[in-house]
Scaffold this motif. Structure first.
Motif, PDB file in Angstrom:
ATOM      1  N   GLU A  14     -32.309  46.200  64.147  1.00 10.14           N
ATOM      2  CA  GLU A  14     -30.974  46.806  64.265  1.00 10.14           C
ATOM      3  C   GLU A  14     -30.870  47.924  63.356  1.00 10.14           C
ATOM      4  N   ASN A  15     -31.209  47.845  62.092  1.00  8.73           N
ATOM      5  CA  ASN A  15     -30.924  49.007  61.184  1.00  8.73           C
ATOM      6  C   ASN A  15     -31.365  50.294  61.494  1.00  8.73           C
ATOM      7  N   ILE A  16     -32.676  50.227  62.294  1.00  6.08           N
ATOM      8  CA  ILE A  16     -33.152  51.657  62.602  1.00  6.08           C
ATOM      9  C   ILE A  16     -32.677  51.728  64.346  1.00  6.08           C
ATOM     10  N   LYS A  17     -32.028  51.025  64.713  1.00  7.13           N
ATOM     11  CA  LYS A  17     -31.131  51.413  65.922  1.00  7.13           C
ATOM     12  C   LYS A  17     -29.894  51.608  65.696  1.00  7.13           C
ATOM     13  N   ASP A  18     -29.451  51.860  64.448  1.00  9.12           N
ATOM     14  CA  ASP A  18     -27.936  52.055  64.094  1.00  9.12           C
ATOM     15  C   ASP A  18     -27.820  53.355  63.449  1.00  9.12           C
ATOM     16  N   PRO A  19     -27.203  54.427  64.303  1.00  8.81           N
ATOM     17  CA  PRO A  19     -27.050  55.672  63.614  1.00  8.81           C
ATOM     18  C   PRO A  19     -25.597  55.689  62.914  1.00  8.81           C
ATOM     19  N   TYR A  20     -24.896  54.593  62.881  1.00 12.82           N
ATOM     20  CA  TYR A  20     -23.525  54.671  62.594  1.00 12.82           C
ATOM     21  C   TYR A  20     -23.622  54.692  60.987  1.00 12.82           C
ATOM     22  N   HIS A  21     -24.524  53.906  60.350  1.00 17.67           N
ATOM     23  CA  HIS A  21     -24.677  53.683  59.032  1.00 17.67           C
ATOM     24  C   HIS A  21     -25.427  54.627  58.105  1.00 17.67           C
ATOM     25  N   PRO A  22     -26.273  55.700  58.685  1.00 16.98           N
ATOM     26  CA  PRO A  22     -26.916  56.591  57.777  1.00 16.98           C
ATOM     27  C   PRO A  22     -25.951  57.483  56.949  1.00 16.98           C
ATOM     28  N   GLY A  23     -24.957  58.101  57.936  1.00 12.76           N
ATOM     29  CA  GLY A  23     -24.047  59.048  57.132  1.00 12.76           C
ATOM     30  C   GLY A  23     -22.929  58.446  56.353  1.00 12.76           C
ATOM     31  N   LEU A  24     -23.032  56.986  56.243  1.00 12.25           N
ATOM     32  CA  LEU A  24     -22.074  56.366  55.294  1.00 12.25           C
ATOM     33  C   LEU A  24     -22.611  55.631  54.251  1.00 12.25           C
ATOM     34  N   LEU A  25     -23.786  54.808  54.399  1.00 16.77           N
ATOM     35  CA  LEU A  25     -24.372  54.309  53.453  1.00 16.77           C
ATOM     36  C   LEU A  25     -25.426  54.996  52.490  1.00 16.77           C
ATOM     37  N   ASN A  54     -27.809  55.571  77.230  1.00 29.98           N
ATOM     38  CA  ASN A  54     -28.100  56.681  76.450  1.00 29.98           C
ATOM     39  C   ASN A  54     -26.911  57.554  76.237  1.00 29.98           C
ATOM     40  N   THR A  55     -27.027  58.281  74.920  1.00 27.12           N
ATOM     41  CA  THR A  55     -26.034  58.936  74.714  1.00 27.12           C
ATOM     42  C   THR A  55     -26.431  60.359  74.173  1.00 27.12           C
ATOM     43  N   ASP A  56     -25.354  61.498  73.824  1.00 27.73           N
ATOM     44  CA  ASP A  56     -25.952  62.528  73.227  1.00 27.73           C
ATOM     45  C   ASP A  56     -25.131  62.686  71.759  1.00 27.73           C
ATOM     46  N   HIS A  57     -24.805  61.839  71.302  1.00 33.45           N
ATOM     47  CA  HIS A  57     -24.191  61.754  69.877  1.00 33.45           C
ATOM     48  C   HIS A  57     -24.518  60.455  69.125  1.00 33.45           C
ATOM     49  N   MET A  58     -24.223  60.288  67.910  1.00 32.11           N
ATOM     50  CA  MET A  58     -24.557  59.122  67.107  1.00 32.11           C
ATOM     51  C   MET A  58     -23.277  58.030  66.984  1.00 32.11           C
ATOM     52  N   LEU A  59     -22.278  58.201  67.321  1.00 40.72           N
ATOM     53  CA  LEU A  59     -21.317  57.389  67.129  1.00 40.72           C
ATOM     54  C   LEU A  59     -21.236  56.479  68.128  1.00 40.72           C
ATOM     55  N   SER A  60     -22.219  55.819  68.307  1.00 36.99           N
ATOM     56  CA  SER A  60     -22.680  54.246  69.329  1.00 36.99           C
ATOM     57  C   SER A  60     -23.481  53.389  68.896  1.00 36.99           C
ATOM     58  N   GLU A  61     -23.356  52.084  69.013  1.00 37.15           N
ATOM     59  CA  GLU A  61     -24.034  50.989  68.677  1.00 37.15           C
ATOM     60  C   GLU A  61     -24.920  50.667  69.920  1.00 37.15           C
ATOM     61  N   THR A  62     -25.056  51.605  70.817  1.00 36.37           N
ATOM     62  CA  THR A  62     -25.673  51.439  72.137  1.00 36.37           C
ATOM     63  C   THR A  62     -27.093  50.687  71.970  1.00 36.37           C
ATOM     64  N   LEU A  63     -27.613  51.020  71.262  1.00 34.54           N
ATOM     65  CA  LEU A  63     -29.131  50.466  70.950  1.00 34.54           C
ATOM     66  C   LEU A  63     -29.323  49.375  70.523  1.00 34.54           C
ATOM     67  N   ILE A  64     -28.289  48.916  69.764  1.00 34.81           N
ATOM     68  CA  ILE A  64     -28.341  47.434  69.435  1.00 34.81           C
ATOM     69  C   ILE A  64     -27.725  46.689  70.550  1.00 34.81           C
ATOM     70  N   ARG A  65     -26.901  47.028  71.217  1.00 32.40           N
ATOM     71  CA  ARG A  65     -26.453  45.915  72.242  1.00 32.40           C
ATOM     72  C   ARG A  65     -27.477  46.191  73.489  1.00 32.40           C
ATOM     73  N   GLY A  66     -28.279  47.196  73.573  1.00 32.74           N
ATOM     74  CA  GLY A  66     -29.299  47.078  74.423  1.00 32.74           C
ATOM     75  C   GLY A  66     -30.320  46.207  74.165  1.00 32.74           C
ATOM     76  N   MET A  67     -30.731  46.160  72.756  1.00 31.57           N
ATOM     77  CA  MET A  67     -31.864  45.281  72.243  1.00 31.57           C
ATOM     78  C   MET A  67     -31.472  43.790  72.460  1.00 31.57           C
ATOM     79  N   TYR A  68     -30.154  43.273  72.190  1.00 25.90           N
ATOM     80  CA  TYR A  68     -29.636  42.103  72.289  1.00 25.90           C
ATOM     81  C   TYR A  68     -29.461  41.893  73.792  1.00 25.90           C
TER      82      TYR A  68
END
Length: 414
Positions: A209-220, A391-405
């Motif tokens: 999940e962590n490496i499918k998550d573009p939400y956290h890198p610019g925050l954590l 797929n998206t053209d931006h980082m503000l999505s948790e779509t990769l996590i939803r896809g994996m699950y």
């Protein structure tokens, strides 16, 4: 191979879709065992090594497929074999070394001896002694070799599977992700620069999940948001394979500094400077073809990292429902200049257990595991960008996590 047996879990995944994941998924012993059966022992390819780690005949590496120990070994014909690390006689793990060179393998318990393909070639006292004892007359060496896994080597990366019906590796990775895989592993000779290892007290899926998550890198991550290596205003894409199990997060570095993406972000340190700025001595490489970072997750066991000039594989090895081992293999290319090799090594300090970036991830995964374990009937909310998968053209999505699950629920029948 037996068909997976039906299973009824004590708890149920009540929410529809895959955007709300129940906490018990990360700690339940019953579901962990089913993951070993259906995922790691099922028709999936698991990363086990880089071919450069076993360059000569007899070279071997101890590795893992799920929680099962395996040996990756180059035989005298130049091929790479993967065999399970337990003796066919009484089950002892016959190899305890992480690396080495052998002309064959001998179990220390009763000296059963195997060739580099895993074939049994010698049994002490097989014929008995002075007419007494020995193995039965119908005992055949060829019937009692080591478990031999399916093996696929693509451009110097070694994958293995216990399942006899695993699809071809390139088909498994899929046409959407394969170009990014081959962007790093294009057939050039690799050199191994070193390893980092840690045991993380969290469920193995949390690292996927962590490496499918573009939400956290610019925050954590202070490093990422302050120096522009990975943040929400970078040009980016999120891509998946057709089954949504693999992913690629693709980003082009911005200039850093203050802006809309840093407003209210506590990890952003506007006045932060480096005593030694060589760690940000970034040189564009022709093979990047634009992106300065691509993080790939090949389900279930490996992350392929290209973060500016730092390159590594990150192997996820489950150690029960509440822990996993995480092994970085840092590498470069045989035609790198000495200056580029030093640059890759310096930038590797961003990653690994004590890395300026990755130390944050190990700690936050532990915090997540602790919080989830105290309230297993609650659930995550992965709805940034909506509940859809694509797929998206931006980082503000948790779509990769939803896809994996989405894929996980199908495989696990939960």
């Amino acid at each position: 191979m037996n068909e997976p047996r039906p299973i009824v879990f004590e708890r149920q995944w009540r929410d529809p879709g895959s955007s709300r994941v129940p906490y018990w998924i990360y700690s339940d012993a019953q579901i962990y065992q089913r993951e070993q059966e259906r995922i790691f022992n099922g028709p999936h390819w698991s990363y086990v090594a880089l071919a450069a780690e076993v360059p000569k005949a007899g070279d071997f590496k101890r590795s893992w497929v799920g929680e099962r120990s395996v040996i990756v070994v180059r035989d005298h014909d130049g091929g790479i074999n993967v065999v399970e690390n337990h003796c066919a006689h009484r089950g002892a793990q016959f190899c305890q070394d992480n690396f080495g060179n052998r002309k064959d393998f001998t179990c220390p318990y009763h000296q059963w001896n195997y060739d580099l393909k895993g074939n049994l070639q010698g049994v002490p006292f097989r014929r008995g002694l002075k007419g007494k004892g020995g193995m039965p007359k119908d005992f055949k060496l060829e019937d009692h070799g080591l478990t031999q896994l399916q093996v696929a080597v693509h451009n110097g990366v070694v994958f293995a599977s216990f399942h006899p019906e695993v699809p071809p590796l390139t088909e498994y990775i899929g046409p959407a992700i394969l170009p990014y895989f081959e962007r790093v592993f294009d057939g050039r000779e690799l050199t191994i620069l070193g390893y980092s290892r840690q045991r993380v007290p969290g469920n193995w899926k949390l690292m996927q999940e962590n490496i499918k998550d573009p939400y956290h890198p610019g925050l954590l991550h202070t490093w990422f948001v302050t120096f522009g290596l990975w943040r929400a205003d970078n040009q980016s894409q999120l891509l998946m394979d057709e089954q949504h199990r693999h992913g690629a997060m693709i980003s082009t570095r911005g200039q850093g500094g203050k802006g809309e993406a840093t407003a209210g972000v506590s990890s952003f340190k506007e006045t932060m400077t480096l005593h030694d700025d060589r760690i940000l001595d970034i040189v564009q490489e022709p093979w990047w073809n634009g992106p300065t970072a691509v993080m790939q997750t090949i389900f279930p066991s490996v992350i392929i990292q290209q973060q500016v000039n730092s390159l590594s594989t990150r192997h996820i090895i489950p150690r029960g429902a509440g822990a996993f081992d995480f092994v970085w293999t840092h590498f470069g290319f045989a035609d790198d200049t000495p200056e580029m090799t030093r640059r890759r090594l310096r930038q590797a300090n961003l990653f690994g257990p004590a890395g300026f970036v990755s130390a944050d991830d190990g700690e936050i995964i532990e915090f997540s595991q602790d919080g989830m374990s105290q309230h297993p009937d609650y659930r995550t909310i992965s709805e940034l960008g909506g509940q859809e998968i694509g797929n998206t053209d931006h980082m503000l999505s948790e779509t990769l996590i939803r896809g994996m699950y989405e894929y996980y629920r199908k495989v696990m029948e939960v």
